[in-house]
Design a protein around this motif. Structure first.
Motif, PDB file in Angstrom:
ATOM      1  N   TYR A  11      35.714  87.717  37.677  1.00  0.00           N
ATOM      2  CA  TYR A  11      36.524  86.452  39.154  1.00  0.00           C
ATOM      3  C   TYR A  11      37.766  86.697  38.767  1.00  0.00           C
ATOM      4  O   TYR A  11      38.578  86.162  40.125  1.00  0.00           O
ATOM      5  CB  TYR A  11      36.061  85.901  38.924  1.00  0.00           C
ATOM      6  CG  TYR A  11      34.972  85.918  38.672  1.00  0.00           C
ATOM      7  CD1 TYR A  11      33.639  85.672  40.460  1.00  0.00           C
ATOM      8  CD2 TYR A  11      33.714  85.055  38.289  1.00  0.00           C
ATOM      9  CE1 TYR A  11      32.810  85.646  40.473  1.00  0.00           C
ATOM     10  CE2 TYR A  11      32.220  85.227  38.501  1.00  0.00           C
ATOM     11  CZ  TYR A  11      31.532  85.294  39.574  1.00  0.00           C
ATOM     12  OH  TYR A  11      30.076  85.128  40.000  1.00  0.00           O
ATOM     13  N   ARG A  12      38.757  87.446  38.349  1.00  0.00           N
ATOM     14  CA  ARG A  12      39.795  87.385  37.839  1.00  0.00           C
ATOM     15  C   ARG A  12      40.816  88.055  39.272  1.00  0.00           C
ATOM     16  O   ARG A  12      41.893  87.213  39.692  1.00  0.00           O
ATOM     17  CB  ARG A  12      40.925  88.446  37.079  1.00  0.00           C
ATOM     18  CG  ARG A  12      40.744  87.776  35.736  1.00  0.00           C
ATOM     19  CD  ARG A  12      41.492  88.588  34.177  1.00  0.00           C
ATOM     20  NE  ARG A  12      40.350  89.933  34.638  1.00  0.00           N
ATOM     21  CZ  ARG A  12      40.550  90.626  33.518  1.00  0.00           C
ATOM     22  NH1 ARG A  12      41.517  90.954  32.542  1.00  0.00           N
ATOM     23  NH2 ARG A  12      40.090  91.898  33.417  1.00  0.00           N
ATOM     24  N   VAL A  15      40.903  84.991  41.873  1.00  0.00           N
ATOM     25  CA  VAL A  15      41.708  84.062  41.593  1.00  0.00           C
ATOM     26  C   VAL A  15      43.437  84.281  41.915  1.00  0.00           C
ATOM     27  O   VAL A  15      44.385  85.203  41.892  1.00  0.00           O
ATOM     28  CB  VAL A  15      41.920  83.410  39.549  1.00  0.00           C
ATOM     29  CG1 VAL A  15      43.086  82.871  39.231  1.00  0.00           C
ATOM     30  CG2 VAL A  15      40.821  83.515  39.486  1.00  0.00           C
ATOM     31  N   ASP A 786      45.339  74.866  38.222  1.00  0.00           N
ATOM     32  CA  ASP A 786      44.059  74.260  38.520  1.00  0.00           C
ATOM     33  C   ASP A 786      43.355  74.323  40.236  1.00  0.00           C
ATOM     34  O   ASP A 786      42.860  75.923  40.685  1.00  0.00           O
ATOM     35  CB  ASP A 786      42.977  73.681  38.784  1.00  0.00           C
ATOM     36  CG  ASP A 786      41.553  73.654  39.139  1.00  0.00           C
ATOM     37  OD1 ASP A 786      40.403  74.520  38.217  1.00  0.00           O
ATOM     38  OD2 ASP A 786      41.023  72.938  39.678  1.00  0.00           O
ATOM     39  N   TYR A 789      45.392  77.974  41.020  1.00  0.00           N
ATOM     40  CA  TYR A 789      44.605  79.476  40.753  1.00  0.00           C
ATOM     41  C   TYR A 789      43.500  79.247  41.766  1.00  0.00           C
ATOM     42  O   TYR A 789      42.891  80.660  42.153  1.00  0.00           O
ATOM     43  CB  TYR A 789      44.391  79.447  39.299  1.00  0.00           C
ATOM     44  CG  TYR A 789      46.320  79.154  38.788  1.00  0.00           C
ATOM     45  CD1 TYR A 789      47.026  79.663  39.396  1.00  0.00           C
ATOM     46  CD2 TYR A 789      45.423  79.606  37.445  1.00  0.00           C
ATOM     47  CE1 TYR A 789      48.102  79.564  38.525  1.00  0.00           C
ATOM     48  CE2 TYR A 789      46.948  79.352  36.893  1.00  0.00           C
ATOM     49  CZ  TYR A 789      48.166  79.188  37.269  1.00  0.00           C
ATOM     50  OH  TYR A 789      49.316  79.532  36.590  1.00  0.00           O
ATOM     51  N   CYS A 790      42.995  78.138  41.943  1.00  0.00           N
ATOM     52  CA  CYS A 790      40.538  78.476  42.099  1.00  0.00           C
ATOM     53  C   CYS A 790      41.278  78.134  43.335  1.00  0.00           C
ATOM     54  O   CYS A 790      39.511  78.286  44.038  1.00  0.00           O
ATOM     55  CB  CYS A 790      40.123  77.911  40.654  1.00  0.00           C
ATOM     56  SG  CYS A 790      40.898  78.734  39.544  1.00  0.00           S
ATOM     57  N   ASP A 791      41.610  77.023  44.202  1.00  0.00           N
ATOM     58  CA  ASP A 791      41.335  76.281  45.556  1.00  0.00           C
ATOM     59  C   ASP A 791      41.348  77.717  46.615  1.00  0.00           C
ATOM     60  O   ASP A 791      42.296  78.174  46.535  1.00  0.00           O
ATOM     61  CB  ASP A 791      42.112  75.509  46.117  1.00  0.00           C
ATOM     62  CG  ASP A 791      41.552  73.440  45.584  1.00  0.00           C
ATOM     63  OD1 ASP A 791      40.595  73.937  44.568  1.00  0.00           O
ATOM     64  OD2 ASP A 791      42.582  72.627  44.990  1.00  0.00           O
ATOM     65  N   CYS A 930      32.252  77.082  33.998  1.00  0.00           N
ATOM     66  CA  CYS A 930      32.451  77.935  35.270  1.00  0.00           C
ATOM     67  C   CYS A 930      33.424  79.381  34.766  1.00  0.00           C
ATOM     68  O   CYS A 930      34.326  79.656  34.196  1.00  0.00           O
ATOM     69  CB  CYS A 930      33.188  77.797  36.368  1.00  0.00           C
ATOM     70  SG  CYS A 930      33.805  78.526  37.711  1.00  0.00           S
ATOM     71  N   ARG A 932      35.167  81.250  36.201  1.00  0.00           N
ATOM     72  CA  ARG A 932      35.866  81.668  37.611  1.00  0.00           C
ATOM     73  C   ARG A 932      36.987  80.451  37.096  1.00  0.00           C
ATOM     74  O   ARG A 932      38.355  81.253  36.584  1.00  0.00           O
ATOM     75  CB  ARG A 932      35.819  81.970  39.264  1.00  0.00           C
ATOM     76  CG  ARG A 932      37.434  82.204  39.794  1.00  0.00           C
ATOM     77  CD  ARG A 932      36.511  81.635  41.645  1.00  0.00           C
ATOM     78  NE  ARG A 932      38.046  82.403  42.325  1.00  0.00           N
ATOM     79  CZ  ARG A 932      38.229  81.221  42.578  1.00  0.00           C
ATOM     80  NH1 ARG A 932      38.278  79.731  42.160  1.00  0.00           N
ATOM     81  NH2 ARG A 932      39.299  80.987  43.983  1.00  0.00           N
ATOM     82  N   CYS A 933      36.679  79.312  37.016  1.00  0.00           N
ATOM     83  CA  CYS A 933      38.017  78.200  36.889  1.00  0.00           C
ATOM     84  C   CYS A 933      37.920  78.035  35.391  1.00  0.00           C
ATOM     85  O   CYS A 933      38.846  76.997  34.730  1.00  0.00           O
ATOM     86  CB  CYS A 933      38.229  76.982  37.830  1.00  0.00           C
ATOM     87  SG  CYS A 933      36.302  75.923  37.753  1.00  0.00           S
ATOM     88  N   CYS A 950      34.291  77.226  42.975  1.00  0.00           N
ATOM     89  CA  CYS A 950      34.731  78.680  42.832  1.00  0.00           C
ATOM     90  C   CYS A 950      32.981  79.382  43.751  1.00  0.00           C
ATOM     91  O   CYS A 950      33.678  80.413  44.545  1.00  0.00           O
ATOM     92  CB  CYS A 950      34.238  78.921  41.331  1.00  0.00           C
ATOM     93  SG  CYS A 950      35.818  78.130  40.962  1.00  0.00           S
TER      94      CYS A 950
END
Length: 967
Positions: A11-12, A15, A786, A789-791, A930, A932-933, A950
């Motif tokens: 999943y990188r 991100v 967080d 990077y992830c929202d 998770c 991803r996050c 995610c």
């Protein structure tokens, strides 16, 4: 169907990590010269002047450094402080020009040229004056060029192509014009007074040209036989005892001084019928010295005491009276209010040739100097009291001349007058700060500015500038006031930073003697006066003075020469009737006049007078600050500055004074080569410069760490804002955390403004650094990474965060620009390559947001407690990060208004719950992580699966990339 397990997705790519070309490795030594070159090519200083044209002015007047060597760390500190003042004032929107200058005349440069002569076995006195001055001028010009480039390398912004030089003809003419204002208002006189004199350099010195060093001297007790004593006849035949650490002055003694209120006692030398008169409180100390020199002899307190006033009319004779002539003249005992019982014998020998108190007391009683010591510190050949020998003809500052077995002590011993002598007295003594040789007080004819002579109203023309711009309204009346009174009044009207500087200069001006203007050298501005040979008075004629000024403006100091005398004096006067003064001016008069020929000159129309600020080291209370004050008060009736800022001295890391012999010096040029100029700037603006401060390898290493954290802050913001073009108004609802951070920014803005107002750069840098490190990197950025990077890119929380980051960026890059001039430019250009220079920007507009600071303070303290509770589990590898922790905190410790979910987000933990007890408990979460996050949440079915947030973001990312034809 394959039996192989399904491979987990990477999943990188989904991100949203920060992206920036701004490197973590600064490489300042390599980058900074290129930035400097671009600024010069684009004329950044000129752009700034144009941008601030018409705005409120702020004038910092540059105190001129000496043009005689590479810059040292003290220069670096001084120039960086000045640059920070100018840049912060410019940041506030003011028109703050900076015109650098150099002090080019005087002994330091002349001494260097003479050194070259000595190596070539040339005699300076045999070289034509114009030729010698040309070499001095060439030497100074060379170092002006060198220092200019070194100062520019520090990132100092200014009019480097238009500096002021005291050796420029316009400047020399301006100095002459100021001198002649003194003459026209009767504020000059020629008199013979003791002045500090350097026998090595053969010239008078000002107090500011002298430094004090600890030395060990010969101390002696000398007996003067009393021949008359009308009030106490029994004292006839007794010996008045004086104590001194300058044996060489005994041959020039003309009197003794006593304290009228001091109690004196007779001390008997057993078996000799010799009695010694000594101040009663000092008898024991005298007996100890006597016994040390005469261990087999006996002294005792004889018991008879006398008041000093009883000694009125007493006469003694010189120990060398048997030589006849001068030595046979009576030596009166005179009352002196300066006589104390702190040390010595309470009786002071008076040599009016070689002491200020001596001169004044003797003059008041008709005793005049004898002028028996030559310029090189040797007794004149026609005066030596005994046949000349190599030892006897030596310089009086030679320790051998004053030693217990030297010529003076030997003669006194032979005369039976030397009661004690020892070469062990330790004390502080004045030395020339150039040659490092001891100085003496020597009475010679010199030109003086009187401190206590009442002057008439300062005429309007005396305050007029060279370009006629000064307003007569600015020239206060000073009728009936002395120069000392005017200066003291001006000090009271001046702001001093730190405030203790006022007391320092106040006490110096209050007690200073008349200003010695003349020097017996060649390289400097001449004292352009004609003295009437018949009357001894100097000529005051405005037309003559105008011709002199114009000639110096055209030719420089070489215009003052004999063949021009007739032209200067005009057709109605005979040059043979006048003496052209051959002395030159004290260089402190040169630099003290800069306010006139720089701030008031058409050459620099961007400047004005008086200056808002003078800024130099604390030693300039007796140097430039004072000479500028006196010069301006004498000619304009006011100080040339509104405020004075002083800084301390830079010491080695261990607190000792820097010295090449100790190997503890720090070369700013080497530091720039290794670390970069921004590191020196950060150091200079981080220390408490109001006191003495330190520098060294470990200190610079710490500054480097501080710089890297600041650089990291900008690097993170640049990456997080990559591609951002929005603003706070478009971001929608702003979360409470962002509101709190904006409130912190508003508070920082206020503190930085206050620091600029106070010239408190230590607080400025500390506040900026702490905000970046503690409020942003360790708190705000840490919590919001967080979301960043992830929202999803369109998520309200992420949009609000980036909008606030944008506000922070624009504020912080401006705040940092006066400190890290190169790095701030690099940061700005990284985001806005076509946006011009960061140094053209003005102070940021910061939202006036407020927050409940006490509530957030309590929350942050609880957050630190949670981190501390988690750390043992991390060390023991029970958990790898706080995201794996389930935390329970006391309900009483949680400020109102924060939910458990808020706390988990703010503490960056898996979950947070509350309990009614005390203490914080931490356990490892059993939830899956998770993929991803990396948050551990109940909704995640298994490690590597996605949380709900995610999953939505990845679905959106996949759809967007599918439309773009990418997998």
């Amino acid at each position: 169907m394959s039996d192989e397990p399904e491979q987990q997705r990477d999943y990188r790519p989904t991100v949203f990590l920060p992206k920036t070309g701004f490197p973590m490795k600064a490489g300042l030594p390599q980058k900074e010269p290129g930035i400097l070159a671009r600024w010069e090519e684009e004329d950044l200083y000129g752009q700034l002047r144009e941008a601030r044209s018409g705005r409120e002015k702020f004038i910092l007047h540059d105190g001129p450094p000496y043009a005689n060597g590479n810059i040292h760390i003290g220069h670096a500190l001084n120039k960086v402080l000045k640059d920070a003042v100018v840049r912060t004032q410019s940041l506030l929107g003011k028109d703050a020009p900076y015109v650098p200058g150099w002090d080019c005349h005087g002994l330091p440069i002349e001494w260097k040229v003479e050194e070259k002569y000595r190596k070539k076995k040339r005699n300076k006195d045999e070289v034509p004056a114009a030729e010698f001055r040309a070499e001095c001028r060439e030497y100074a010009a060379e170092w002006v060029g060198v220092q200019r480039e070194q100062f520019k390398r520090l990132g100092i912004s200014g009019a480097w192509d238009r500096p002021y030089l005291t050796m420029a003809p316009d400047a020399e003419a301006g100095i002459v014009a100021e001198l002649l204002k003194f003459a026209e208002t009767g504020q000059l006189y020629r008199g013979a007074k003791p002045v500090m004199w350097s026998p090595v350099e053969k010239t008078a010195l000002a107090e500011a040209e002298v430094e004090y060093e600890d030395i060990t001297s010969t101390q002696i007790d000398v007996a003067f036989e009393i021949t008359e004593c009308p009030n106490v006849p029994k004292l006839v035949g007794a010996h008045a005892v004086i104590w001194t650490t300058t044996p060489w002055t005994i041959p020039v003694n003309q009197a003794l001084a006593y304290g009228p209120d001091v109690d004196y006692a007779l001390v008997e030398w057993g078996g000799t019928n010799r009695n010694f008169l000594v101040a009663k409180p000092l008898v024991e100390a005298f007996i100890e010295r006597f016994h040390a020199a005469n261990p087999s002899e006996h002294l005792e307190h004889f018991g008879k005491t006398f008041k000093g006033s009883d000694l009125a009319g007493t006469i003694a004779r010189h120990p060398m009276h048997h030589l006849g002539g001068f030595f046979a003249e009576p030596r009166p005992l005179l009352p002196g209010d300066f006589v104390t019982t702190d040390s010595g014998t309470g009786l002071v020998h008076m040599a009016p040739d070689h002491g200020e108190d001596d001169f004044e007391l003797c003059k008041a009683h008709g005793l005049n100097p004898k002028f028996v010591v030559d310029a090189d510190g040797r007794y004149k050949e026609d005066w030596l009291w005994l046949p000349r020998t190599d030892e006897r003809s030596g310089s009086v500052i030679n320790p051998k001349f004053n030693a217990p077995d030297g010529p003076i002590c030997s003669d006194l011993r032979e005369a039976g007058a030397l009661l004690s002598s020892s070469a062990d007295y330790q004390h502080s003594y004045p030395h020339s700060w150039r040659s490092k040789a001891k100085v003496i007080y020597r009475c010679t004819p010199q030109w003086f500015v009187p401190m206590d002579q009442e002057t008439s109203v300062v005429p309007a023309e005396a305050g007029t500038s060279l370009n006629g711009n000064a307003s007569p309204d600015e020239i206060p009346a000073s009728a009936g006031m002395t120069l000392r009174q005017k200066a003291m009044q001006a000090i009271d009207a001046t702001r001093f930073v730190p405030a203790k500087g006022k007391n320092r200069i106040d006490s110096m001006v209050e007690g200073r003697p008349d200003w010695v203007l003349s020097r017996q050298r060649a390289w400097g501005v001449p004292i352009t006066l004609f003295v009437d040979r018949a009357s001894g008075e100097y000529l005051v004629d405005e037309a003559v003075n105008a011709r002199i000024v114009e000639a110096v403006k055209a030719e420089g100091v070489n215009a003052w020469r004999e063949e021009n005398a007739a032209h200067f004096l005009g057709e109605t006067r005979n040059p043979d009737d006048y003496e052209m003064v051959a002395d030159i001016l004290d260089v402190w008069f040169d630099s003290g006049s800069t306010h006139a020929f720089v701030l008031e000159s058409d050459n620099w129309p961007e400047l004005s007078s008086p200056a808002d600020l003078y800024l130099e080291g604390s030693d300039q209370h007796r140097g430039w600050f004072q000479s500028s004050l006196l010069e301006s008060c004498a000619t304009r009736g006011r100080a040339p500055y509104k405020a004075v800022l002083t800084h301390g001295f830079t010491m080695a890391a261990d607190g000792r004074k820097m010295s090449k012999s100790l190997g503890n010096t720090v070369d700013p040029l080497k530091v720039m080569g290794e670390y970069g100029a921004d590191i020196i700037r950060l150091w200079a603006l981080s220390v408490d410069y109001t006191e003495d401060h330190r520098i060294g390898p470990e200190i610079l290493k710490g500054v480097g760490d501080q710089y890297r954290r600041l650089r990291n802050t900008f690097r993170y913001m640049l990456g997080a804002l990559e591609g951002y073009t929005g603003n706070l108004e478009d971001a929608g609802a702003v979360p409470e955390l962002e509101v709190y951070v904006l409130a912190l920014l508003a508070d920082l803005d206020g503190r930085l403004r206050k620091a600029v107002e106070d010239y408190d750069f230590n607080t400025y840098v500390r506040a900026l650094t702490e905000f970046c490190n503690e409020d942003l990197s360790a708190f705000f950025f840490d919590i919001r990474k967080d979301s960043l990077y992830c929202d999803a890119p369109e998520d309200d929380r992420r949009r609000a965060y980036r909008a606030v980051l944008d506000l922070l960026f624009h504020a912080l890059v401006r705040y940092a620009a006066p400190v890290l001039v190169f790095t701030a430019e690099e940061v700005w250009q990284s985001r806005y390559p076509d946006g011009g220079s960061v140094h053209l920007l003005e102070w940021p507009m910061v939202p006036g947001v407020t927050a409940d600071g006490a509530r957030w303070k309590a929350l942050r303290e609880l957050r630190e407690d949670v981190f501390e509770a988690i750390e043992p589990l991390r060390r023991e590898k029970v958990i790898r990060s706080g995201l794996e922790a389930e935390v329970s905190v006391p309900a009483s410790a949680v400020p109102e208004g924060f939910s458990d979910e808020d706390l988990a987000e703010l503490f960056i933990t898996g979950t947070v719950t509350r309990h009614d007890g005390e203490g914080i408990t931490v356990t490892k979460s059993d939830d899956a992580k998770c993929g991803r996050c990396w948050r551990l949440l109940p909704e995640v079915e298994e490690d590597g699966a996605l949380c709900n947030r995610c999953e939505r973001v990845v679905d959106g990312w996949d759809a967007a990339h599918a439309q773009g034809g990418e997998a």
